[in-house]
Design a protein around this motif. Structure first.
Motif, mmCIF file in Angstrom:
data_model
loop_
_atom_site.group_PDB
_atom_site.id
_atom_site.type_symbol
_atom_site.label_atom_id
_atom_site.label_comp_id
_atom_site.label_asym_id
_atom_site.label_seq_id
_atom_site.Cartn_x
_atom_site.Cartn_y
_atom_site.Cartn_z
ATOM 1 N N GLN A 91 0.827 -1.204 0.000
ATOM 2 C CA GLN A 91 0.000 0.000 0.000
ATOM 3 C C GLN A 91 0.863 1.256 0.000
ATOM 4 O OE1 GLN A 91 -3.175 -0.153 -0.404
ATOM 5 N NE2 GLN A 91 -3.519 -2.343 -0.017
ATOM 6 N N ASP A 92 1.894 1.262 0.838
ATOM 7 C CA ASP A 92 2.778 2.434 0.913
ATOM 8 C C ASP A 92 3.523 2.650 -0.399
ATOM 9 O OD1 ASP A 92 1.971 2.757 3.533
ATOM 10 O OD2 ASP A 92 3.752 1.783 4.387
ATOM 11 N N ALA A 93 3.996 1.559 -1.010
ATOM 12 C CA ALA A 93 4.757 1.678 -2.255
ATOM 13 C C ALA A 93 3.873 2.166 -3.403
ATOM 14 C CB ALA A 93 5.393 0.339 -2.601
ATOM 15 N N VAL A 94 2.639 1.661 -3.489
ATOM 16 C CA VAL A 94 1.718 2.117 -4.536
ATOM 17 C C VAL A 94 1.392 3.600 -4.352
ATOM 18 C CG1 VAL A 94 -0.659 1.926 -5.384
ATOM 19 C CG2 VAL A 94 0.716 -0.125 -5.065
ATOM 20 N N LYS A 95 1.212 4.004 -3.100
ATOM 21 C CA LYS A 95 0.935 5.414 -2.826
ATOM 22 C C LYS A 95 2.090 6.288 -3.301
ATOM 23 C CE LYS A 95 -0.226 8.595 0.932
ATOM 24 N NZ LYS A 95 -0.489 8.719 2.399
ATOM 25 N N ARG A 96 3.326 5.880 -3.003
ATOM 26 C CA ARG A 96 4.492 6.654 -3.445
ATOM 27 C C ARG A 96 4.587 6.668 -4.968
ATOM 28 N NH1 ARG A 96 7.060 3.715 0.483
ATOM 29 N NH2 ARG A 96 8.293 2.588 -1.076
ATOM 30 N N ALA A 97 4.326 5.534 -5.591
ATOM 31 C CA ALA A 97 4.388 5.467 -7.057
ATOM 32 C C ALA A 97 3.403 6.440 -7.684
ATOM 33 C CB ALA A 97 4.111 4.047 -7.532
ATOM 34 N N ASN A 98 2.186 6.494 -7.156
ATOM 35 C CA ASN A 98 1.184 7.426 -7.689
ATOM 36 C C ASN A 98 1.589 8.875 -7.456
ATOM 37 O OD1 ASN A 98 -0.854 5.753 -8.873
ATOM 38 N ND2 ASN A 98 -1.465 5.102 -6.809
ATOM 39 N N GLN A 99 2.197 9.148 -6.306
ATOM 40 C CA GLN A 99 2.658 10.513 -6.033
ATOM 41 C C GLN A 99 3.743 10.936 -7.020
ATOM 42 O OE1 GLN A 99 3.845 10.065 -1.928
ATOM 43 N NE2 GLN A 99 1.885 10.783 -1.134
ATOM 44 N N PHE A 100 4.680 10.036 -7.311
ATOM 45 C CA PHE A 100 5.748 10.369 -8.253
ATOM 46 C C PHE A 100 5.207 10.502 -9.677
ATOM 47 C CE2 PHE A 100 8.641 8.291 -5.002
ATOM 48 C CZ PHE A 100 9.221 9.483 -4.612
ATOM 49 N N LEU A 101 4.220 9.685 -10.027
ATOM 50 C CA LEU A 101 3.614 9.813 -11.357
ATOM 51 C C LEU A 101 2.887 11.149 -11.490
ATOM 52 C CD1 LEU A 101 2.217 6.221 -12.017
ATOM 53 C CD2 LEU A 101 4.083 7.363 -13.227
ATOM 54 N N THR A 102 2.206 11.562 -10.433
ATOM 55 C CA THR A 102 1.529 12.865 -10.451
ATOM 56 C C THR A 102 2.548 13.993 -10.589
ATOM 57 O OG1 THR A 102 -0.270 12.014 -9.071
ATOM 58 C CG2 THR A 102 0.010 14.397 -9.160
ATOM 59 N N LEU A 103 3.651 13.881 -9.848
ATOM 60 C CA LEU A 103 4.712 14.885 -9.947
ATOM 61 C C LEU A 103 5.306 14.914 -11.352
ATOM 62 C CD1 LEU A 103 6.687 16.919 -8.684
ATOM 63 C CD2 LEU A 103 8.099 14.976 -7.962
ATOM 64 N N ALA A 104 5.566 13.737 -11.912
ATOM 65 C CA ALA A 104 6.135 13.671 -13.259
ATOM 66 C C ALA A 104 5.198 14.307 -14.281
ATOM 67 C CB ALA A 104 6.418 12.221 -13.636
ATOM 68 N N ALA A 105 3.896 14.035 -14.161
ATOM 69 C CA ALA A 105 2.930 14.617 -15.093
ATOM 70 C C ALA A 105 2.914 16.141 -14.976
ATOM 71 C CB ALA A 105 1.542 14.047 -14.831
ATOM 72 N N ASP A 106 3.005 16.642 -13.753
ATOM 73 C CA ASP A 106 3.010 18.088 -13.547
ATOM 74 C C ASP A 106 4.264 18.722 -14.129
ATOM 75 O OD1 ASP A 106 1.918 20.540 -12.253
ATOM 76 O OD2 ASP A 106 3.752 20.393 -11.059
ATOM 77 N N LEU A 107 5.404 18.061 -13.955
ATOM 78 C CA LEU A 107 6.665 18.608 -14.471
ATOM 79 C C LEU A 107 6.782 18.468 -15.986
ATOM 80 C CD1 LEU A 107 9.042 17.289 -11.662
ATOM 81 C CD2 LEU A 107 8.340 19.653 -12.052
ATOM 82 N N HIS A 108 5.953 17.614 -16.602
ATOM 83 C CA HIS A 108 5.941 17.460 -18.055
ATOM 84 C C HIS A 108 4.733 18.150 -18.689
ATOM 85 C CE1 HIS A 108 8.727 14.180 -17.019
ATOM 86 N NE2 HIS A 108 9.162 14.273 -18.248
ATOM 87 N N ARG A 109 4.152 19.103 -17.983
ATOM 88 C CA ARG A 109 2.910 19.707 -18.461
ATOM 89 C C ARG A 109 3.079 20.437 -19.793
ATOM 90 N NH1 ARG A 109 4.647 22.267 -13.921
ATOM 91 N NH2 ARG A 109 5.330 24.431 -14.094
ATOM 92 N N GLY A 110 4.291 20.847 -20.113
ATOM 93 C CA GLY A 110 4.506 21.524 -21.388
ATOM 94 C C GLY A 110 4.821 20.597 -22.544
ATOM 95 N N ASP A 111 4.874 19.293 -22.287
ATOM 96 C CA ASP A 111 5.225 18.296 -23.301
ATOM 97 C C ASP A 111 4.006 17.414 -23.543
ATOM 98 O OD1 ASP A 111 6.185 16.197 -24.825
ATOM 99 O OD2 ASP A 111 8.093 16.080 -23.761
ATOM 100 N N SER A 112 3.302 17.654 -24.639
ATOM 101 C CA SER A 112 2.056 16.923 -24.908
ATOM 102 C C SER A 112 2.297 15.431 -25.098
ATOM 103 C CB SER A 112 1.359 17.507 -26.137
ATOM 104 O OG SER A 112 2.213 17.443 -27.277
ATOM 105 N N ALA A 113 3.388 15.060 -25.767
ATOM 106 C CA ALA A 113 3.681 13.642 -25.987
ATOM 107 C C ALA A 113 3.958 12.936 -24.667
ATOM 108 C CB ALA A 113 4.864 13.492 -26.931
ATOM 109 N N ALA A 114 4.720 13.595 -23.788
ATOM 110 C CA ALA A 114 5.018 12.998 -22.486
ATOM 111 C C ALA A 114 3.758 12.865 -21.644
ATOM 112 C CB ALA A 114 6.056 13.843 -21.754
ATOM 113 N N ARG A 115 2.912 13.876 -21.688
ATOM 114 C CA ARG A 115 1.675 13.811 -20.907
ATOM 115 C C ARG A 115 0.783 12.690 -21.409
ATOM 116 N NH1 ARG A 115 0.228 17.530 -17.338
ATOM 117 N NH2 ARG A 115 -1.972 17.048 -17.694
ATOM 118 N N ALA A 116 0.730 12.492 -22.717
ATOM 119 C CA ALA A 116 -0.078 11.393 -23.265
ATOM 120 C C ALA A 116 0.463 10.043 -22.796
ATOM 121 C CB ALA A 116 -0.088 11.468 -24.788
#
Length: 447
Positions: A91-116
């Motif tokens: 449970q803890d590891a999945v929570k961290r994975a989702n947090q990092f994925l959310t962070l990655a999506a936010d940091l790639h907000r200017g890259d449409s291909a990466a966001r897709a």
């Protein structure tokens, strides 16, 4: 009597012409000096605040998700899966994975291909957690094992997508730190223009000595010294920025990424061994790309004596992710952490060999032979050795991250050039005009 026209070659005309030439050459010197300082600071800030964290968030998500997969597999083989599920570690590891994925999506907000791509990864993450939940409802039967296998394959697909995006991001980082304004070659046009201005000031000083028979012109000599100082200042700043970016956004990022991949590999080795015990070594009937192995961590594994030599600063005589992190860095803290990681990996390999030797041919999902050697938390057990390796790799990551942040902070520091460059250019201009126009007024012929 017709008035005699003024000649361009007159002394006042030459003084004014020299003044205008110095003004014209100082304009690009001023502009380039400001732009070099501004763009180096902006590029370093962009890399430090968005691009590099975006890359590492992908690696962190992959490591956290693989840790969750390891927790699922070890829970399954221990016999506790049907009762408690994959457990709190999952449970803890999945929570961290989702947090990092959310962070990655936010940091790639200017890259449409990466966001897709990351949107697709999030969809796979949902499916992964659903399959783990379905596996728990299957009890200890074959359906439970099949769903865990399918979830593990989904996890590998997710990690593959994350690593593909990371490779593209690393290429973008290399391009960003090699742009015109932060490369050493930007000093060429600046230096050439500033050198022309310097020659003009020296020529003006020589002309005044000859024409007015003065030994020196203090304003022009001060302007020459100030301009020479600005040239040296800007060129050194450009070289320093290039070197610090090459370290902070180059070598240090590669080291951090390698260490995160090493953590992923450690979790994958344990998880793969657990699934092998649970299934009796049944091969996966899937086209999903195989995950990381012990050979990705280190190949070949060094002896205890070789690890001690490495701790002392010797170059690694092996390949793999740990070698990538240690190859160009001889700092004691990093080498010590690397040596501890290698020692733990040695114990991990020994325990893995013992697990394979003890595992029953038909597999076990009830804590049978080989399970304790896999799930035990002592240093000579697989899970314990993996935890030791993870701790050592975390310490190494702290060392590398601090060094990388320090290098990027130095790259972002303009060294006072943002203010000092324009001030020096204005000082050179004022001193040059003063040195020339004083003599023009002295000559007594205003134009």
């Amino acid at each position: 009597m017709r008035a005699r026209p003024r000649l361009p070659s007159s002394t006042p005309g030459r003084l004014v012409a020299l003044a205008l030439l110095v003004v014209l050459t100082l304009v690009p010197v001023f502009t380039l000096s400001v732009l070099i300082a501004d763009r180096s600071e902006a590029t370093a800030a962009e890399l430090k605040d968005r691009r590099i964290p975006g890359v590492l968030a992908l690696d962190q998500a992959a490591a956290a998700l693989t840790e969750a997969d390891r927790a699922t597999a070890t829970s399954l083989v221990s016999g506790a899966f049907s009762l408690t599920g994959p457990g709190q570690d999952y449970q803890d590891a999945v929570k961290r994975a989702n947090q990092f994925l959310t962070l990655a999506a936010d940091l790639h907000r200017g890259d449409s291909a990466a966001r897709a791509r990351l949107t697709g990864v999030n969809a796979l993450m949902v499916e992964y957690t659903i399959m783990v939940g379905l596996a728990q409802t299957g009890g200890d039967g074959p359906l439970s094992l099949a769903n865990v296998f399918y979830a593990s394959d989904l996890r590998r697909s997710i990690v593959t997508n994350l690593y593909e995006q990371r490779r593209e991001d690393l290429a973008d980082i290399r391009a960003a730190r090699s742009t015109w304004w932060v490369g050493t070659y930007v000093a060429v046009p600046f230096g050439a223009t500033a050198f022309v201005a310097l020659l003009l000031v020296l020529f003006a000083h020589a002309y005044l000595r000859r024409r007015f028979r003065r030994r020196t012109s203090p304003p022009l000599l001060l302007a020459t010294a100030a301009l020479a100082a600005l040239i040296a200042w800007t060129v050194l700043h450009a070289q320093s920025t290039h070197d610090r970016l090459a370290e902070g956004a180059g070598r240090r990022v590669v080291e951090q990424s390698a260490l995160w991949q090493a953590r992923t590999a450690v979790h994958e080795v344990v998880g793969t061994a657990a699934l092998d015990i649970a299934s009796g070594g049944v091969r996966r009937a899937t086209d999903v790309k195989a995950g990381l192995t012990l050979r990705d961590l280190v190949d070949p594994l060094p002896s205890a004596a070789e690890i001690d030599v490495l701790r002392g600063g010797a170059d690694p005589r092996f390949g793999g992710l740990i070698a990538t992190a240690l190859a160009e860095d001889r700092s004691w803290a990093l080498r010590e952490a690397g040596a501890r990681a290698l020692t733990a990996v040695t114990a991990l390999r020994t325990a893995a060999e013992g697990v394979r030797a003890q595992a029953p041919p038909g597999g076990t999902r009830d804590g049978g032979p080989g399970t304790e050697l896999l799930t035990g938390r002592d240093s000579d057990r697989m899970s314990g050795a993996a935890d030791d390796a993870q701790t050592a790799l975390t310490d190494a990551l702290i060392v590398v991250r601090r060094a990388g942040d320090a290098a990027l902070a130095e790259a972002a520091d303009d060294g006072g050039l943002t203010l000092g460059g324009p001030v020096t250019c204005v000082a050179v201009l004022v001193l040059t005009l003063a040195g020339l126009l004083i003599r023009r007024f002295e000559y007594g012929r205003l134009r």
